[in-house]
Write an enzyme that holds these catalytic residues in place. Sequence first.
Site, PDB file in Angstrom:
ATOM      1  CE1 TYR A   1      -6.244  -0.511   2.778  1.00  0.00           C
ATOM      2  CE2 TYR A   1      -5.266   0.971   4.386  1.00  0.00           C
ATOM      3  CZ  TYR A   1      -5.143   0.154   3.284  1.00  0.00           C
ATOM      4  OH  TYR A   1      -3.912  -0.012   2.693  1.00  0.00           O
TER       5      TYR A   1
ATOM      6  CG  HIS B   1      -5.984   1.307  -2.749  1.00  0.00           C
ATOM      7  ND1 HIS B   1      -6.834   1.210  -1.686  1.00  0.00           N
ATOM      8  CD2 HIS B   1      -4.912   0.541  -2.414  1.00  0.00           C
ATOM      9  CE1 HIS B   1      -6.309   0.423  -0.762  1.00  0.00           C
ATOM     10  NE2 HIS B   1      -5.144   0.008  -1.184  1.00  0.00           N
TER      11      HIS B   1
END
Length: 270
Positions: free
Chosen positions: A47, A105
């Site tokens: 992110y 992830h």
Amino acid sequence: MEHLERRGTRVPALGLGTWELRGDACTEAVEHALALGYRHLDTAQGYDNEEQVGLALARSGVPRDAVFLVTKVKPANFSRLRAAKSVRESLRKLRTDYVDLLLLHWPSSEVPVEETLGALRELQDGGAVRHVGVSNFTPSQVLEARRYADVFANQVEYHPYLSQARLLAQARELDYLLTAYSPVARGKVSKDPTLREIGEAHGKTPGQVALRWLVQQRVAAIPKAASAENRERNLDIFDFALSEEEMARVAALDRGERLVDPGDGRDWER
């Protein structure tokens, strides 16, 4: 705030997702969320905002041990050496000695899950990680991961338009936490007539109904909320409950609509 308990750990049922929040906007959003009472924060190496999340947490005055902090290792860092190094860098950016939950992830076709989870277990043994888990894993991939680590959670896309019945059943059977990202389908639920009708009966918005539907299934929800108004509204879901009939009506909205898909042809139900 309601909490979900898994293996002796209490997790706030509602958290703040920070995907696409960057720079000062991210710092301000997290600070505001913590001031409102949020105690579950979700970020990721991918992110590019761990530093801003850490700054906000440091500025907030909220004790570190009062916040359930989650980050994720990106696939480029899945090798044993890169994983450990990248997590230490994440901790530096987050201004903390540990994270409460560290996730893979995405599944990887290049690095065996055994290798990455082995590295995370070493960090866990050293106290830098309280719990390890996965994200975007199918039921069979969760079972594979469980061969190498005590999987605490699986974070997946989950909203009224995308059923996760198989993963939810598995989470209940194996006692892991299912966490829903994109829980309001990136705002699509706001125009849904069924959710609007149910919401009007409770004095709530369609988005609040969608979040309540997830929480009542004992699923944690981490909506991203760029505006202060949405952060306040999302938190206001703990003063009402949906009936069994209303829960069923929301579930019936499933249309298999997946908003996040790597396009690799995977069988999400396997």
